[in-house]
Design a protein around this motif. Structure first.
Motif, PDB file in Angstrom:
ATOM      1  N   LYS A   1       0.850  -1.193   0.000  1.00 39.38           N
ATOM      2  CA  LYS A   1       0.000   0.000   0.000  1.00 39.38           C
ATOM      3  C   LYS A   1       0.887   1.244   0.000  1.00 39.38           C
TER       4      LYS A   1
ATOM      5  N   VAL B   1       2.311   4.830   0.931  1.00 41.50           N
ATOM      6  CA  VAL B   1       2.343   5.513   2.218  1.00 41.50           C
ATOM      7  C   VAL B   1       2.187   7.005   1.978  1.00 41.50           C
ATOM      8  N   SER B   2       1.345   7.642   2.779  1.00 39.88           N
ATOM      9  CA  SER B   2       1.123   9.079   2.623  1.00 39.88           C
ATOM     10  C   SER B   2       2.270   9.855   3.271  1.00 39.88           C
TER      11      SER B   2
ATOM     12  N   GLU C   1       1.931  12.139   5.475  1.00 38.27           N
ATOM     13  CA  GLU C   1       1.641  12.213   6.905  1.00 38.27           C
ATOM     14  C   GLU C   1       2.134  10.967   7.623  1.00 38.27           C
ATOM     15  N   GLU C   2       1.923   9.790   7.017  1.00 37.90           N
ATOM     16  CA  GLU C   2       2.397   8.543   7.624  1.00 37.90           C
ATOM     17  C   GLU C   2       3.924   8.509   7.681  1.00 37.90           C
ATOM     18  N   MET C   3       4.585   9.021   6.629  1.00 32.11           N
ATOM     19  CA  MET C   3       6.045   9.084   6.635  1.00 32.11           C
ATOM     20  C   MET C   3       6.542  10.004   7.751  1.00 32.11           C
ATOM     21  N   ASP C   4       5.915  11.193   7.876  1.00 30.70           N
ATOM     22  CA  ASP C   4       6.311  12.132   8.927  1.00 30.70           C
ATOM     23  C   ASP C   4       6.128  11.513  10.307  1.00 30.70           C
ATOM     24  N   ARG C   5       5.014  10.815  10.515  1.00 29.71           N
ATOM     25  CA  ARG C   5       4.746  10.169  11.802  1.00 29.71           C
ATOM     26  C   ARG C   5       5.809   9.102  12.098  1.00 29.71           C
ATOM     27  N   ALA C   6       6.155   8.290  11.100  1.00 23.63           N
ATOM     28  CA  ALA C   6       7.161   7.243  11.298  1.00 23.63           C
ATOM     29  C   ALA C   6       8.531   7.843  11.610  1.00 23.63           C
TER      30      ALA C   6
ATOM     31  N   GLU D   1       8.420   9.118  15.217  1.00 24.63           N
ATOM     32  CA  GLU D   1       8.483   7.989  16.165  1.00 24.63           C
ATOM     33  C   GLU D   1       9.890   7.422  16.244  1.00 24.63           C
TER      34      GLU D   1
END
Length: 82
Positions: free
Chosen positions: A62, A64-65, A67-72, A75
């Motif tokens: 899938k 990855v957006s 936003e998901e990259m920034d969150r990862a 973290e």
């Protein structure tokens, strides 16, 4: 069989027959490899951009957006600090 002469500076001209077979042109780079049996293999070091098509595509993954990259990334940075 194509033959070439080596100059005192270690240079040679690749015979036209070999250049045509390798599909290389002036300015292209060549790789010289020595295989396990001690044979020298010459191959083009440059690729036609069309040969790269699909190289990075992974099936059933899938996208990855941002936003998901920034969150990862956040973290991972938090784990390093902890």
């Amino acid at each position: 069989m194509a033959t070439a002469t080596l100059t005192s500076k270690g240079q040679t001209t690749i015979p036209k027959e070999v250049r045509d077979h390798l599909h290389v042109s002036p300015g292209d780079k060549l790789d010289f490899l020595i295989d396990a049996e001690g044979r020298v293999v010459v191959r083009p070091a440059t690729l036609d951009v069309r040969q790269l098509k699909g190289m990075l595509k992974r099936k059933r993954v899938k996208p990855v957006s941002l936003e998901e990259m920034d969150r990862a990334i956040a973290e991972g940075a938090a784990r390093k600090r902890a």
